[in-house]
Design a protein around this motif. Structure first.
Motif, PDB file in Angstrom:
ATOM      1  N   PRO A  10     -26.520   3.481   8.290  1.00  0.00           N
ATOM      2  CA  PRO A  10     -25.343   3.850  10.003  1.00  0.00           C
ATOM      3  C   PRO A  10     -24.587   2.203   9.612  1.00  0.00           C
ATOM      4  N   GLU A  11     -23.588   2.722  11.336  1.00  0.00           N
ATOM      5  CA  GLU A  11     -22.595   1.662  11.525  1.00  0.00           C
ATOM      6  C   GLU A  11     -23.518   0.097  11.155  1.00  0.00           C
ATOM      7  N   LEU A  12     -22.919  -0.882  11.040  1.00  0.00           N
ATOM      8  CA  LEU A  12     -23.647  -1.820  11.354  1.00  0.00           C
ATOM      9  C   LEU A  12     -22.982  -2.914  12.076  1.00  0.00           C
ATOM     10  N   ASN A  13     -23.584  -3.339  13.108  1.00  0.00           N
ATOM     11  CA  ASN A  13     -22.739  -4.322  14.558  1.00  0.00           C
ATOM     12  C   ASN A  13     -22.748  -5.767  14.189  1.00  0.00           C
ATOM     13  N   ASP A  14     -21.957  -6.642  14.753  1.00  0.00           N
ATOM     14  CA  ASP A  14     -21.364  -7.808  14.626  1.00  0.00           C
ATOM     15  C   ASP A  14     -22.704  -8.761  13.862  1.00  0.00           C
ATOM     16  N   GLU A  15     -23.622  -8.870  14.892  1.00  0.00           N
ATOM     17  CA  GLU A  15     -24.952  -9.914  14.238  1.00  0.00           C
ATOM     18  C   GLU A  15     -24.882  -9.443  12.721  1.00  0.00           C
ATOM     19  N   LEU A  74     -25.246 -10.414   7.068  1.00  0.00           N
ATOM     20  CA  LEU A  74     -24.910  -9.955   5.762  1.00  0.00           C
ATOM     21  C   LEU A  74     -24.252 -10.650   5.095  1.00  0.00           C
ATOM     22  N   GLU A  75     -23.003 -11.484   5.756  1.00  0.00           N
ATOM     23  CA  GLU A  75     -22.087 -11.848   4.663  1.00  0.00           C
ATOM     24  C   GLU A  75     -22.657 -13.930   4.360  1.00  0.00           C
ATOM     25  N   LYS A 112     -32.942  -4.707  11.170  1.00  0.00           N
ATOM     26  CA  LYS A 112     -33.080  -6.114   9.886  1.00  0.00           C
ATOM     27  C   LYS A 112     -33.211  -5.147   8.592  1.00  0.00           C
ATOM     28  N   THR A 113     -33.600  -4.179   8.083  1.00  0.00           N
ATOM     29  CA  THR A 113     -34.257  -3.121   7.385  1.00  0.00           C
ATOM     30  C   THR A 113     -32.856  -3.138   6.773  1.00  0.00           C
ATOM     31  N   GLU A 114     -31.965  -2.381   7.209  1.00  0.00           N
ATOM     32  CA  GLU A 114     -30.696  -1.638   7.575  1.00  0.00           C
ATOM     33  C   GLU A 114     -29.763  -3.101   6.288  1.00  0.00           C
ATOM     34  N   VAL A 115     -30.100  -4.719   7.090  1.00  0.00           N
ATOM     35  CA  VAL A 115     -29.366  -5.694   6.517  1.00  0.00           C
ATOM     36  C   VAL A 115     -30.502  -5.749   5.572  1.00  0.00           C
ATOM     37  N   TYR A 116     -31.334  -5.266   4.667  1.00  0.00           N
ATOM     38  CA  TYR A 116     -32.201  -5.643   3.161  1.00  0.00           C
ATOM     39  C   TYR A 116     -31.287  -4.402   2.838  1.00  0.00           C
ATOM     40  N   LEU A 117     -31.053  -3.201   3.129  1.00  0.00           N
ATOM     41  CA  LEU A 117     -30.652  -2.581   2.407  1.00  0.00           C
ATOM     42  C   LEU A 117     -29.171  -2.696   1.832  1.00  0.00           C
ATOM     43  N   ARG A 118     -27.965  -2.815   2.786  1.00  0.00           N
ATOM     44  CA  ARG A 118     -26.736  -3.262   2.455  1.00  0.00           C
ATOM     45  C   ARG A 118     -27.035  -4.321   1.150  1.00  0.00           C
ATOM     46  N   LEU A 119     -27.399  -5.479   1.182  1.00  0.00           N
ATOM     47  CA  LEU A 119     -27.962  -6.627   0.396  1.00  0.00           C
ATOM     48  C   LEU A 119     -28.174  -6.413  -0.692  1.00  0.00           C
ATOM     49  N   ILE A 120     -29.792  -5.118  -0.881  1.00  0.00           N
ATOM     50  CA  ILE A 120     -30.076  -5.170  -2.379  1.00  0.00           C
ATOM     51  C   ILE A 120     -29.136  -3.586  -3.183  1.00  0.00           C
ATOM     52  N   GLU A 121     -27.745  -3.106  -2.329  1.00  0.00           N
ATOM     53  CA  GLU A 121     -26.681  -2.775  -2.902  1.00  0.00           C
ATOM     54  C   GLU A 121     -25.657  -3.478  -3.157  1.00  0.00           C
ATOM     55  N   GLN A 126     -29.728 -15.245  12.918  1.00  0.00           N
ATOM     56  CA  GLN A 126     -29.758 -14.151  14.423  1.00  0.00           C
ATOM     57  C   GLN A 126     -29.804 -12.514  14.799  1.00  0.00           C
ATOM     58  N   LEU A 127     -30.690 -11.731  14.602  1.00  0.00           N
ATOM     59  CA  LEU A 127     -29.965 -10.463  15.719  1.00  0.00           C
ATOM     60  C   LEU A 127     -31.057 -10.244  16.814  1.00  0.00           C
ATOM     61  N   THR A 128     -30.238 -10.249  17.903  1.00  0.00           N
ATOM     62  CA  THR A 128     -30.255 -10.801  18.785  1.00  0.00           C
ATOM     63  C   THR A 128     -30.908  -9.202  20.137  1.00  0.00           C
ATOM     64  N   GLN A 129     -29.762  -8.056  19.111  1.00  0.00           N
ATOM     65  CA  GLN A 129     -30.233  -6.814  19.695  1.00  0.00           C
ATOM     66  C   GLN A 129     -30.560  -5.420  19.355  1.00  0.00           C
ATOM     67  N   ARG A 130     -31.222  -4.166  19.732  1.00  0.00           N
ATOM     68  CA  ARG A 130     -31.636  -3.629  18.730  1.00  0.00           C
ATOM     69  C   ARG A 130     -30.202  -2.889  18.929  1.00  0.00           C
TER      70      ARG A 130
END
Length: 736
Positions: free
Chosen positions: A203-208, A213-214, A234-243, A381-385
């Motif tokens: 999926p597309e990442l949001n700004d947070e 990730l960076e 959070k899981t999508e951040v994990y997957l991008r880091l694993i990538e 922090q990720l403050t938004q769903r």
């Protein structure tokens, strides 16, 4: 060092016994060079055990005539490389645990028992020199053997799957082997295959998410705490880091708290990383599967390792990233044996290997939050769903003075009915399995108590028995009071089984699915039970903590928390923290899709200040308030704490032992502002499995001070006999 010198050196071995020392052995006769990290079979007392060589030494404190020879060197090369040995020796020293038990616990059961590591190596067949010299039709009179000959001439070698595809049996292979025409070739260890997963575009990442990730920099050690509200991606951040780790040619380690979360995590990873070797390590696997996955990760053929806490000890030769999901979860702390904390060992592992570690949670542990707020960790922090999901609306349902229906307020039942009528799903959280917490006699007051523990027996009406959830004692369900023989015995309170029955009777038009330890004992049970919910069909889920975290159920729009009060009045100082985490995690299951979510929290104390703070300002403010309270009271994480635990069949023995311990410790280090003693005091569950349990609490300004005191204490306690008493050290204890 030359080969000849290694053969003459002594083997210093970690033996799996409860003694905080290593043991020296002579190498076996005619043994080749032995390296640290290999397993050896050694005589110990009147038996033989499997130990791990930790070092080679030139001399021993044991007299030469008393040294025994190792019986066998099991491995040709180290099963535990040098960096793994160093980490495990740190674990042994920090947690004051016997080194042999620490090293044995790092190995899968099958390897711990001495099975050869190459038992799981891939097997293939190729032609011998004689076989290669045959003409292509050299076995024409034996058609099956001829087919195998032609396959091997064309392919060079063929594995079991290739033989199966060609319809060639083991009998045919054996026939050619007996003729000296083929030979077996052992390859590497591949991870056990995972169920097929449908590839899914990211999926597309949001700004947070992009900022988080960076912020994680590869190639150096750092710790980041990802504080992300439930459903924030959070899981999508994990997957991008694993990538990113895979793109750098590195391995990634992902720790999850419970096996219940592993299948869905593995599915998502398999769908994203098609063709990548992925290994899983958790208690739901067979001993063989765990050993195979462990060896695949240790050999580097598995590039991603997903596992529960013990996976942190798996050797990963090209480790580049460590992620700890739900880092606050209690199950990361081992509660017996070597009492390590998987999250903290993961951070030490990352530090030793100079790689980044990411801790993720919607409800961070106060220890992690304290480290982030004080600058030791980076706070992300990720403050938004993620996507279109919105935070759920949370409401309190007062129950004091209300006529309840099997634990449910009338307003709660009305909301359940309305939600199901709309074709949506409901999750009911009850943190008690079984039908009822206990049985009681209305005439004489008798209660069904466990004969071995300081606890009541839980009624499991479906199985018609009473069970202790601490020692597993079981007895048949009585139909009259064993004390006064009255038939007026009543089930007190409600568990998942009782609530399931009532909800089935009231809402029979939809499936009522119970998720607890009793219904998920088989390997694929959780997945099968959640199938209707994942398919989006209207249903009612009733469950314990197993449902409270990690599950993404977008059609769940109503969450009911049946009783929010228990932890608010706990005798354990961590009770309020765990209550806040649990309520937030459960509430986070509502409204994770496009539909709005609602959470109903039943409570007898709606005016409780902590409950009001949690609901009005969220877990972040709640946790920061608890941190300030802990600072005022001098409790962790602002101080370091360890427990000396003791248990005995006679209560006075354990208490007297701990009293002696306190006297000895105070002789070495008298109580002061920087070091305080409490106890001995009974454990909150004083008697378990027939043994009375006590603890002595040590609180210090820092961990170094505690370690300097505990190391000599262990030597003192091991050097003195205390008949009938078992004792252990619980560094950074999480449970009283």
């Amino acid at each position: 060092m030359n080969v000849a010198s290694t053969r003459d050196r002594l083997l210093r071995v970690a033996v799996p016994v409860p003694l905080r020392r290593l043991f020296d052995y002579l190498p076996p006769e005619n043994a080749g060079p032995v390296q640290p990290g290999v397993r050896v079979r050694v005589p110990f007392a009147r038996r033989e055990v499997i130990g791990v060589v930790v070092d080679l030494v030139d001399s021993s404190e044991t007299p030469a005539h008393q040294l025994k020879a190792a019986s066998e060197v099991i491995d040709q090369s180290p099963l535990l490389p040098a960096d793994s040995l160093e980490l495990l020796q740190w674990v042994s020293a920090y947690y004051q645990a016997p080194p042999g038990e620490a090293l044995a616990g790092a190995l899968p059961v099958a390897l711990r028992g001495g099975k050869a590591a190459d038992s799981w190596a891939s097997r293939a067949w190729r032609l011998t020199t004689e076989g290669k010299g045959l003409p292509r039709d050299g076995l024409a009179r034996a058609p099956r053997q001829q087919a195998l000959l032609q396959l091997l001439l064309d392919a060079g070698q063929i594995g079991k799957s290739g033989l199966d595809s060609a319809g060639i049996t083991t009998a045919t292979v054996k026939a050619l082997k007996d003729k000296g025409l083929v030979e077996e070739v052992r390859g590497g260890v591949e991870p056990p295959p995972l169920p097929a997963a449908q590839p899914a575009p990211p999926p597309e990442l949001n700004d947070e998410q992009r900022t988080a990730l960076e912020a994680v920099a590869f190639g150096r050690f750092s710790v980041a705490l990802l504080e992300g509200t439930t459903g924030s991606g959070k899981t999508e951040v994990y997957l991008r880091l694993i990538e990113q780790a895979l793109a750098r040619g590195e391995q990634a380690l992902l720790l999850v708290p419970e096996i219940g979360l592993t299948p869905q995590t593995l599915r998502r990873i398999a769908a994203r990383f098609e063709g990548v070797g992925i290994a899983a390590l958790h208690s739901g696997l067979s001993d063989g599967e765990r050993a195979q996955g462990w060896l695949a990760a240790a050999s580097g053929s598995a590039r991603i390792l997903v596992g529960t806490r013990s996976a942190v000890f798996t050797p990963l030769p090209e480790l580049g990233l460590v992620i700890v999901d739900e880092e606050h979860d209690q199950s990361f702390k081992q509660q017996d044996g070597v009492r390590y904390h998987g999250r903290d060992v993961a951070i030490k592992l990352a530090h030793r290997r100079q790689v980044p570690v990411l801790l993720g949670s919607a409800t961070p542990a106060l220890e992690s939050l304290h480290n982030a707020l004080s600058g030791r960790y980076q706070l992300l922090q990720l403050t938004q769903r993620a996507g279109a999901a919105r935070p759920p609306q949370i409401s309190l349902v007062p129950t004091r003075g209300i006529a309840m229906v099997e634990g449910f307020a009338p307003d709660t039942l009305r909301h359940i009915d309305e939600t199901l009528t709309r074709g949506e799903q409901v999750l009911v959280f009850i943190n008690r399995r079984g039908f009822a917490p206990t049985l009681a006699c209305e005439d004489c007051g008798w209660m069904a108590d466990c004969p071995h523990c300081s606890s009541h027996l839980t009624l499991h009406r479906g199985r018609r028995h009473l069970r202790c959830h601490h020692c597993d004692f079981v007895q048949p369900q009585p139909h009259q009071c064993p004390q006064c023989f009255s038939a007026a015995i009543t089930a007190l309170g409600a568990g998942t089984e009782r609530s399931e029955l009532m909800l089935q009777q009231r809402f029979g038009q939809v499936p009522v699915i119970r998720i607890d330890r009793d219904t998920t004992s088989s390997k694929q049970a959780m997945e099968e039970l959640l199938r209707p919910a994942n398919a989006g069909k209207p249903c009612l889920l009733v469950g314990t903590q197993m449902l409270a975290k990690g599950h993404h159920l977008p059609r769940v729009t109503l969450v009911v928390i049946q009783d929010a009060d228990g932890g608010l009045f706990s005798a354990d100082f961590r009770g309020a923290e765990r209550t806040g985490q649990l309520l937030e995690q459960v509430a986070g299951r509502a409204g994770r899709g496009e539909l709005a979510g609602k959470v109903l929290v039943q409570t007898r104390y709606p005016e409780h200040p902590l409950l009001q703070l949690l609901l009005s300002r969220g877990y972040g403010a709640y946790a920061r308030h608890l941190l300030s309270e802990r600072q005022l009271t001098g409790l962790p994480p602002h101080t370091a704490m360890a427990l000396i635990r003791a248990d005995s069949e006679e209560p006075q023995r354990g208490e007297q032992f701990l009293q002696s311990c306190r006297q000895q410790l105070e002789y070495w280090q008298p109580p002061a502002t920087e070091l305080q003693y409490l106890g001995p005091v009974p454990a909150l569950l004083e008697r378990k499995s027939g043994r009375f349990r006590f603890y002595l609490q040590l609180t210090a300004a820092d961990r170094v001070r505690l370690q300097k005191l505990l190391a000599p204490f262990c030597q003192w306690a091991e050097g003195n006999r205390f008949p009938g008493v078992r004792w252990s050290i619980d560094m950074d204890a999480q449970d009283l």
